[in-house]
Design a protein around this motif. Structure first.
Motif, PDB file in Angstrom:
ATOM      1  N   GLY A 124      21.261 -36.120  41.565  1.00 20.57           N
ATOM      2  CA  GLY A 124      20.184 -35.190  42.046  1.00 20.57           C
ATOM      3  C   GLY A 124      19.212 -34.784  40.687  1.00 20.57           C
ATOM      4  O   GLY A 124      20.148 -34.788  39.714  1.00 20.57           O
ATOM      5  N   LEU A 125      17.975 -34.747  40.853  1.00 21.32           N
ATOM      6  CA  LEU A 125      17.171 -34.268  39.750  1.00 21.32           C
ATOM      7  C   LEU A 125      16.031 -33.232  40.216  1.00 21.32           C
ATOM      8  O   LEU A 125      16.110 -33.061  41.656  1.00 21.32           O
ATOM      9  N   ASN A 126      15.805 -32.553  39.349  1.00 24.97           N
ATOM     10  CA  ASN A 126      14.750 -31.527  39.684  1.00 24.97           C
ATOM     11  C   ASN A 126      13.307 -31.969  39.466  1.00 24.97           C
ATOM     12  O   ASN A 126      13.024 -32.642  38.286  1.00 24.97           O
ATOM     13  N   LEU A 127      12.465 -32.038  40.493  1.00 21.18           N
ATOM     14  CA  LEU A 127      10.905 -32.448  40.464  1.00 21.18           C
ATOM     15  C   LEU A 127      10.253 -31.100  40.215  1.00 21.18           C
ATOM     16  O   LEU A 127      10.260 -30.044  40.969  1.00 21.18           O
ATOM     17  N   LYS A 128       9.534 -30.960  38.831  1.00 17.29           N
ATOM     18  CA  LYS A 128       8.763 -29.770  38.666  1.00 17.29           C
ATOM     19  C   LYS A 128       7.331 -30.018  38.161  1.00 17.29           C
ATOM     20  O   LYS A 128       7.265 -31.271  37.705  1.00 17.29           O
ATOM     21  N   LYS A 129       6.556 -29.221  38.453  1.00 16.33           N
ATOM     22  CA  LYS A 129       5.038 -29.473  37.712  1.00 16.33           C
ATOM     23  C   LYS A 129       5.029 -28.466  36.585  1.00 16.33           C
ATOM     24  O   LYS A 129       5.269 -27.169  36.740  1.00 16.33           O
ATOM     25  N   TRP A 130       4.521 -28.949  35.535  1.00 20.77           N
ATOM     26  CA  TRP A 130       4.116 -28.346  34.250  1.00 20.77           C
ATOM     27  C   TRP A 130       2.889 -27.627  34.393  1.00 20.77           C
ATOM     28  O   TRP A 130       1.750 -27.979  35.417  1.00 20.77           O
ATOM     29  N   LYS A 131       2.490 -26.860  33.606  1.00 21.31           N
ATOM     30  CA  LYS A 131       1.271 -26.053  33.579  1.00 21.31           C
ATOM     31  C   LYS A 131       0.106 -26.967  33.293  1.00 21.31           C
ATOM     32  O   LYS A 131      -1.056 -26.607  33.890  1.00 21.31           O
ATOM     33  N   GLY A 133       0.054 -29.627  34.516  1.00 21.90           N
ATOM     34  CA  GLY A 133      -0.472 -30.189  35.905  1.00 21.90           C
ATOM     35  C   GLY A 133       0.265 -31.666  35.892  1.00 21.90           C
ATOM     36  O   GLY A 133       0.390 -32.191  37.330  1.00 21.90           O
ATOM     37  N   SER A 134       0.915 -31.993  35.027  1.00 18.10           N
ATOM     38  CA  SER A 134       1.873 -33.160  35.027  1.00 18.10           C
ATOM     39  C   SER A 134       3.297 -32.952  35.955  1.00 18.10           C
ATOM     40  O   SER A 134       3.652 -31.654  35.835  1.00 18.10           O
ATOM     41  N   PHE A 135       3.742 -33.937  36.498  1.00 16.54           N
ATOM     42  CA  PHE A 135       5.122 -33.714  37.383  1.00 16.54           C
ATOM     43  C   PHE A 135       6.093 -34.436  36.459  1.00 16.54           C
ATOM     44  O   PHE A 135       5.942 -35.574  35.968  1.00 16.54           O
ATOM     45  N   VAL A 136       7.403 -33.920  36.216  1.00  8.68           N
ATOM     46  CA  VAL A 136       8.330 -34.168  35.815  1.00  8.68           C
ATOM     47  C   VAL A 136       9.838 -34.389  36.371  1.00  8.68           C
ATOM     48  O   VAL A 136       9.714 -33.238  37.272  1.00  8.68           O
ATOM     49  N   PHE A 137      10.557 -35.317  36.407  1.00  4.91           N
ATOM     50  CA  PHE A 137      12.094 -35.116  36.821  1.00  4.91           C
ATOM     51  C   PHE A 137      12.777 -34.619  35.534  1.00  4.91           C
ATOM     52  O   PHE A 137      12.795 -35.348  34.544  1.00  4.91           O
ATOM     53  N   THR A 138      13.432 -33.627  35.855  1.00 10.86           N
ATOM     54  CA  THR A 138      14.494 -33.214  34.931  1.00 10.86           C
ATOM     55  C   THR A 138      16.026 -32.936  35.311  1.00 10.86           C
ATOM     56  O   THR A 138      16.282 -33.319  36.537  1.00 10.86           O
ATOM     57  N   THR A 139      16.814 -32.295  34.320  1.00  8.41           N
ATOM     58  CA  THR A 139      18.132 -31.905  35.068  1.00  8.41           C
ATOM     59  C   THR A 139      18.932 -33.208  35.110  1.00  8.41           C
ATOM     60  O   THR A 139      18.943 -33.762  36.116  1.00  8.41           O
ATOM     61  N   ASN A 140      19.468 -33.522  33.821  1.00  6.80           N
ATOM     62  CA  ASN A 140      20.536 -34.729  33.909  1.00  6.80           C
ATOM     63  C   ASN A 140      19.703 -35.926  33.963  1.00  6.80           C
ATOM     64  O   ASN A 140      20.491 -37.058  34.480  1.00  6.80           O
TER      65      ASN A 140
END
Length: 201
Positions: A124-131, A133-140
């Motif tokens: 499992g990964l978290n997909l989040k959007k930065w301020k 505008g970029s998208f990143v996968f985080t958490t482990n």
């Protein structure tokens, strides 16, 4: 009986050819392999169905997102940066309304299942959007992917959304080439101060 026609062709040979043609079945209709090869997908399919079809056709995996990893993708930052247009085209359209609200409104982003097609393991990964505008996968990302798959800078990875199982498929498309270093071996030189002197006879 052999008879010649006006065009000089042996009549019995032509008859044999006609009989053979009429007795032979239609190969295109009876060959299941050829029928399976004619099936071309028009939409994204599940990993299991694609794998079964790929074994028959020897197809490459249809990665919709590929990326050559930067140093920041494999260091202690523990995040994978994905191109904005790729996420907007190949991931967001498959999210439901709740997932979209989490992606754009929650600081932790949306939780996504990532299936490693090479190892057949799911994480499992978290997909989040930065301020920005970029998208990143985080958490482990560092632990479950970089370390586990021994990813390094310039490796190429692929992502593909499995619509049936509602998960992203992950794989290592290409490993970075490690430069070969020529090792120069210097012969050992004896230390004259420690070498033994020969005694005269």
């Amino acid at each position: 009986m052999l008879t010649l026609s006006n065009d000089g062709v042996v009549r019995r040979e032509r008859s044999r050819q006609i009989i053979n043609n009429s007795a032979s079945p239609d190969k295109d209709e009876e060959d299941p392999l050829k029928l399976s090869l004619s099936l071309v997908p028009t939409t994204l399919e599940s990993y299991e169905r694609y794998e079964a079809r790929k074994r028959r056709r020897r197809l490459p995996f249809p990665w919709t997102i590929t990326k050559q990893l930067f140093k920041s993708d494999v260091d202690d930052s523990s995040r994978l940066l994905i191109q904005i247009k790729k996420v907007e085209t190949y991931i967001i359209p498959f999210l439901n309304e709740t997932e979209k609200r989490s992606l754009f409104g929650d600081s932790e982003g949306v939780r996504m299942n990532i299936f490693d097609v090479d190892k057949e393991e799911e994480y499992g990964l978290n997909l989040k959007k930065w301020k920005t505008g970029s998208f990143v996968f985080t958490t482990n990302w560092q632990k479950d992917f970089v370390r586990r798959r021994e990813l390094v800078q310039n490796d190429t990875i692929g992502l593909y959304f499995d619509a049936d199982n509602r998960r992203l498929c992950f794989g290592v498309v290409d490993k970075a080439r490690v430069p070969v270093i020529d090792l120069v071996v210097t012969p050992a030189v004896a230390d004259p101060t420690t070498s033994k002197r020969r005694r005269p006879n």
